[in-house]
Design an enzyme around this catalytic site. Sequence first.
Site, PDB file in Angstrom:
ATOM      1  N   HIS A 181     -10.203  16.733  33.660  1.00  0.00           N
ATOM      2  CA  HIS A 181      -9.396  17.875  34.082  1.00  0.00           C
ATOM      3  C   HIS A 181      -8.185  18.113  33.184  1.00  0.00           C
ATOM      4  O   HIS A 181      -7.725  19.252  33.034  1.00  0.00           O
ATOM      5  CB  HIS A 181      -8.921  17.677  35.525  1.00  0.00           C
ATOM      6  CG  HIS A 181     -10.031  17.713  36.525  1.00  0.00           C
ATOM      7  ND1 HIS A 181      -9.857  17.356  37.844  1.00  0.00           N
ATOM      8  CD2 HIS A 181     -11.346  18.053  36.418  1.00  0.00           C
ATOM      9  CE1 HIS A 181     -11.000  17.464  38.501  1.00  0.00           C
ATOM     10  NE2 HIS A 181     -11.917  17.893  37.650  1.00  0.00           N
ATOM     11  N   LYS A 197     -14.884  11.090  41.659  1.00  0.00           N
ATOM     12  CA  LYS A 197     -15.337  12.049  40.647  1.00  0.00           C
ATOM     13  C   LYS A 197     -14.498  11.962  39.373  1.00  0.00           C
ATOM     14  O   LYS A 197     -14.674  12.747  38.458  1.00  0.00           O
ATOM     15  CB  LYS A 197     -15.295  13.470  41.212  1.00  0.00           C
ATOM     16  CG  LYS A 197     -16.265  13.682  42.379  1.00  0.00           C
ATOM     17  CD  LYS A 197     -16.262  15.126  42.851  1.00  0.00           C
ATOM     18  CE  LYS A 197     -17.265  15.335  43.987  1.00  0.00           C
ATOM     19  NZ  LYS A 197     -17.293  16.739  44.466  1.00  0.00           N
ATOM     20  N   PHE A 198     -13.588  11.027  39.330  1.00  0.00           N
ATOM     21  CA  PHE A 198     -12.902  10.607  38.111  1.00  0.00           C
ATOM     22  C   PHE A 198     -12.171  11.746  37.394  1.00  0.00           C
ATOM     23  O   PHE A 198     -12.092  11.762  36.159  1.00  0.00           O
ATOM     24  CB  PHE A 198     -13.898   9.933  37.157  1.00  0.00           C
ATOM     25  CG  PHE A 198     -14.883   9.043  37.851  1.00  0.00           C
ATOM     26  CD1 PHE A 198     -14.459   7.948  38.582  1.00  0.00           C
ATOM     27  CD2 PHE A 198     -16.237   9.331  37.831  1.00  0.00           C
ATOM     28  CE1 PHE A 198     -15.363   7.141  39.263  1.00  0.00           C
ATOM     29  CE2 PHE A 198     -17.151   8.536  38.506  1.00  0.00           C
ATOM     30  CZ  PHE A 198     -16.713   7.435  39.227  1.00  0.00           C
ATOM     31  N   CYS A 199     -11.608  12.682  38.139  1.00  0.00           N
ATOM     32  CA  CYS A 199     -10.905  13.830  37.561  1.00  0.00           C
ATOM     33  C   CYS A 199     -11.794  14.564  36.558  1.00  0.00           C
ATOM     34  O   CYS A 199     -11.313  15.093  35.541  1.00  0.00           O
ATOM     35  CB  CYS A 199      -9.597  13.402  36.892  1.00  0.00           C
ATOM     36  SG  CYS A 199      -8.388  12.747  38.039  1.00  0.00           S
ATOM     37  N   ALA A 200     -13.092  14.593  36.863  1.00  0.00           N
ATOM     38  CA  ALA A 200     -14.062  15.321  36.046  1.00  0.00           C
ATOM     39  C   ALA A 200     -15.120  15.881  36.995  1.00  0.00           C
ATOM     40  O   ALA A 200     -16.311  15.613  36.865  1.00  0.00           O
ATOM     41  CB  ALA A 200     -14.687  14.405  35.004  1.00  0.00           C
TER      42      ALA A 200
END
Length: 454
Positions: A141, A379-382
Site C-alpha cells: 500500500h 493481508k500484509f498491507c497488500a
Amino acid sequence: MSILSILEPASTTTPRLTVAHRSTGSIPATVGSDLLVPLADGRVTDYANFDHGASAPCLESVRASVEAALPSYASVHRGNGYASRITTQWYERAREEVHAFVGARSDDQVIFTRQTTDALNLLARAVPADATVIVFESEHHAALLPWPAERTVRLAAPSSSTEAVKKVADALREAPEGPRLVVITGASNVTGEIFPIAEIAKVAKAHGARVCLDAAQLAPHRPVDISTLDVDWVALSGHKLYAPYGAGALIGRSDWLDAADPYLYGGGATHAVTEDTVVWATGPARHEGGSPNVIGAIALASACAAISKHRDAIEQHERSLLARLRTGLAQIDGVTTYSIFGEDADRVGTVCFTIAGLTSTLVSAALSAEYGVGVRDGKFCAHPLVGHLLADSPEHGTAVRASLGLGTTREHVDRLVNAVRTLATSGPRAEYAETAHGCQPSDDPRDLQAPRIW
C-alpha cells in the site's frame, strides 16, 4: 560492543573520537537473539522470529553505533558547539553511507525520512502535476496509494516477469504525453519474489519515463544499485534493515524534488525568510524541515555498512534457510504456498501459505502459543495482491507469512515446519478464542501484559 574513546593527542587539546567494533563473525549478530518466550503449556523456549518482513531486529553493531553517538548527541547544522559539530559530521557521513549503499550517482540526493512509506509520499508530493504514474496492484500500500488517483494507472498483478515488463511497456505506449513515473517493488512483501527491475527500467527509459524502486523488502537481502538498475529513485526503511530507530531514506534525482514545495514547512528547510517572502533551500534540507532524526540516520548508516560488509554471507545464509523452509512446507499435505510468478521465481526469504481447514489467525496464534514461533497473518498491507493470490482458495480470506532473516537459524526453520505439519495433521493442541488482538488460548497461563520499561 562499541567503545567510545575520547583521547587527547599530544599535539592538540581537541578530543579525538574513535569507535571500535568487535567482529561478529560471518553474519552480523542481532539484538534479542537470546530472547526467551513463554508457551501456553508453561514451558519457555527461545524465540523463532519469522517476522523480519515487518520489522527486523536491531543489529548489535547498530546498537553499538547508537550508544557511541549518544554522549555527544546534539542538534545538527548551524551549531558551533563541539557536540553539535561532531553530530553534524556523523549525520552527513550517514548520508554518504546510505548514498554508497544503493550505488547512487554522484548528483543523487539522500533525503532522510521516517520509513519507506514516508519516502514514497514525499516523492508523490514532488511528482509534476501533469505526470502519469504507472503501478502494479501487487504493490504494498505504501507504493500503491500515495499517487493522485486521476493520474494513476493501476496494472493487474502479472503472472510472470515477462508479463510484468510487457504490461509496463503497453501502459507507457498508451499513456498521455508528459512526465511519466513507473513505480515498482524490488521484492514482494507477500511472497518475497523479485521483480524484473532492470528490464522494467529499460522499457521505461525507452519511453522517456522515470522509475521509482520500493526497495524496503529487497535491500536487506540483496544488493541494490541505482546506477546498474538505471532507476531514478530508491526508497527504503531502516526498520527493515536491522536499524529500528525511526529513519528511512529517499535516494535519487534532485530536479523534481527541488521544484516541489517543501515536505515540511519550518526551520532547516529555508534559505531566507522575511516579512514578505520565503526562499526555500534546495537539496536534502528542503524536505528535512525541523530537527532531524540524527540517531535514526546514524543507525541506518551503521546497518548499511554492516550489511555491505557481510553481503555475501547474508545471502548464502538466507538462501540456505529459505530452501529448507520451502522444501519442508511443500511436503505437508494441506499446506498451500503462493507465488506471483511461479514456484521457480527468484525470491528473498519470505513464504506466504495457508493450511486447509484453519484460519490464518488461528495458525499464527498457535505457532506463537504452542511453539514460540512468530509469524504474521492477514493481508500484509497488500490487499489487492492477497486477494488475487487467494482467489482460488475461497475458505481463506487471509494468509500466513513467514519471513526469515539474520535472526533465523536452522532449528527455527525445522521447528516451524514441524509445527505446521502438526497443525495441518492434528490441529492446535489448545482451544482458542477470538480476542480484540486476534486469537489466543482460552485458558492461557502466559502473562502477555507488557510492563513499562521506563
